[in-house]
Each structure stands twice: as C-alpha cells, then as structure tokens.
Design a protein around this motif. Structure first.
Motif: not given
Length: 352
Positions: A275-279, A283-290, A293-297
C-alpha cells in the motif's frame, strides 16, 4: 504495534533549538481520528516514513540509503511547516528515522513540534546514542521507540553493522527498562545471524520489548544492497520464521501476521498488494517524497502539495516492487495489513 495510538500530554522540552512551548496546543483526539479515518476511506496517505537526517554512525551491509553525502537537510522550521500541511492533508502517523536520527542535535525540538501538531510518533534508531535524559524526553512525549538489534554476538554485530557498537547498544537498552510506551526490538534475518534469531527474540521478550522480525531483502528498487556475507538461501531463512511461529515466540496480532507474510514470501507465495503511495509515503531529509524508500522521489514538499505529488506516483512501479518483496521495513504494508487484519491489529500488545 508500530502504529499504536496513545493519548499523551505535551511537555516543554529543550534540546538543540530550544523550547517550543510557544506552539499551539495538541489537536483533540476526535479531530485526529476524523482525519485519519477520512484518509483510510479515501485511500490517501496516513503514515509517513521520515528521514529526519541523512547521517549515520553505522555502515550496515544491507543498507544502501544515500547517507553521509552532504545533501540539504530541512531546518526545524521547514519541517514544522511541511508537516503542519501534511496534518491538514490527513496524515497522522510518522516513523522518524535517518540515517541515525539521534545524531540530529535538534531532534527533540523537532519531535516536540510534530507531537504538538498532532502526529503519533515512532523513532527508529540503532540505539547507539541513547542516554537517560534523552529517554526521559522520549517518554514524556509518549513516543514509541524501535531499536535495531540483529545479534547478541559482538563479532557478528560488527560484521552486519560495520561498527563495533554492541556494548553501547546493550547499555542503551538498559535505560529503557521502565519505558512507559511501546518499545520494539527489530531483528533483520540474514545469513550472518539466522542461527541467533531465537536468542534475540528471547532477549527482547525478557526485557519487555516487542520483537519485530523481518527478512533481509536485496535489490528491491532502490533499497537493500547485495552483500555476499548476508545473502541467504530462502528455504533456510523460511525455517527460522516457521520455528518462531511454531514455538509461539512472537506476540499475538500484527507482528505474528508479519512473520507469516515472511514465511509465505520466502516460500515463493504471493502477498497482498503493498500500500505504499496509497496509505503511506516516504519523505527524505530534504523534503523529497516517494511512495516508499525503495522508489524514486517524484516531488518536494517545499515546492508542491502532497496531493500534487501523490498524483505523480507511478502505480505500475509500486505494483512491480510489491510483487518482489514482503517489505522487511514494514513501511509500505503496515497500514494495509492493519486494515485487512483488524482483529490481529487489535490483538497486538503494547508490551510483552
């Protein structure tokens, strides 16, 4: 379980950036529950895995997260602003990790901010930097703690973690003896420690920790590098999980269900979709969202809204990753598993 919800009172804590007592009062439980339930119904993110920093004092053989590379880490104010917006979007649970999160000097002030916004927090740490004052501050904030420990043998620990730190970790765990909130001991099973897992689980139980046992994965998207000393025969590791279940060594509820998922995956079975991306999101320390953690922001919270970022997720990539892994991090599957197994979730104790 890792998303156990508890009511707790906020306290003014000073560390790093100083007191944050000027922040608004923590939202009511009713408002918190409404936002979370609404997101569940609409299949929108409820949980975030947040890398509060990108620095680590270990060099684990199974980790290839981009650490110690000097990238921008959001300031406390940037974090507070981003997560205030996320709370309005219905996010309610945050797993705070790194790197090693306890290396961030203003961590307590950041946690205080997140607590007052209304989030339910779990700090995930390698346990090397626990001190009595820090444990008291965590306890006062009602934070769940998850400490990583794969072995009780110093040489095996150094082999897995790349640093001779076992004695320091064990001393830190002693400080949690009277901890009032959920505390977890996470053991990742690999070729290096598969004969020792039962001992680690017994150690956790004797000290009131909830044991979380997962399998080492490699080459799952961006997460999990290949390490020849850790890679295993799947059937041999499947037996480890089967023995834990047969001997009733794991607590009832969700954590036992997770072990069953590992048995199924290691045996070549197919799991329910991730359910990654659904529920959940990462978020990495720079604010990038994916999605995890296995997938690219695909976007940054300092530039875009969460709804805009979520609309860019590649669902086919999430499905492809889901088909390969039982996700030893729990992150992408925990909310969905709770929804699919509500009775197991309800049965999960907060201590053992």
């Amino acid at each position: 379980m890792l998303i156990q919800i508890e009511r707790s009172q906020s306290t003014s804590v000073e560390q790093g950036a100083g007191s944050v007592s000027e922040q608004p009062r923590r939202p009511s439980l009713a408002r918190s529950l409404w936002g979370g339930l609404k997101n569940l119904a609409l299949h929108r993110p409820l949980l975030a895995v947040f890398q509060v920093n990108l620095r680590c004092n270990s060099s684990c053989g199974y980790c290839n997260l981009p650490l110690n590379v000097g990238r921008h880490e959001m300031s406390r104010n940037e974090i507070r602003e981003a997560f205030a917006n996320l709370y309005e979007d219905g996010l309610r649970v945050v797993f705070v990790q790194g790197g090693e999160p306890l290396l961030r000097r203003d961590l307590i002030a950041i946690l205080e901010d997140l607590h007052k916004i209304g989030f339910y927090l779990t700090v995930i740490t390698n346990g090397t930097k626990l001190t009595l004052p820090l444990v008291k501050q965590f306890d006062d904030l009602g934070i769940s703690l998850s400490v990583s420990l794969d072995t009780l043998d110093p040489s095996t620990y150094e082999r897995i973690r790349g640093a001779d730190q076992l004695a320091v970790v064990l001393a830190g765990l002693e400080l949690l003896d009277a901890y009032r909130h959920p505390k977890f001991l996470t053991c990742i099973v690999s070729e290096a420690n598969r004969e020792e897992v039962r001992e680690v689980v017994a150690f956790a139980r004797q000290r009131g920790f909830l044991p979380v046992v997962g399998a080492y994965h490699w080459d799952v998207g961006l997460y999990g590098k290949q390490d020849d000393t850790l890679m295993y025969d799947r059937r041999q590791v499947q037996v480890v999980f089967e023995q834990l279940l047969k001997e009733d060594r794991l607590p009832p509820g969700y954590l036992r269900q997770y072990a069953m998922d590992n048995v199924k995956w290691l045996g070549g079975g197919t799991l329910a979709p991730c359910d990654a991306g659904r529920y959940s999101i990462a978020i990495d320390a720079s604010g990038n969202v994916s999605p995890c953690l296995s997938l690219s922001p695909v976007g940054n919270l300092r530039e875009s809204s969460l709804s805009d970022i979520v609309s860019r997720f590649d669902r086919s990539s999430i499905q492809s990753c889901s088909d390969q892994s039982s996700c030893n991090r729990l992150d992408g599957r925990v909310i969905g598993s709770v929804v699919r197994h509500p009775i197991a979730a309800w049965q999960t104790p907060v201590s053992w």
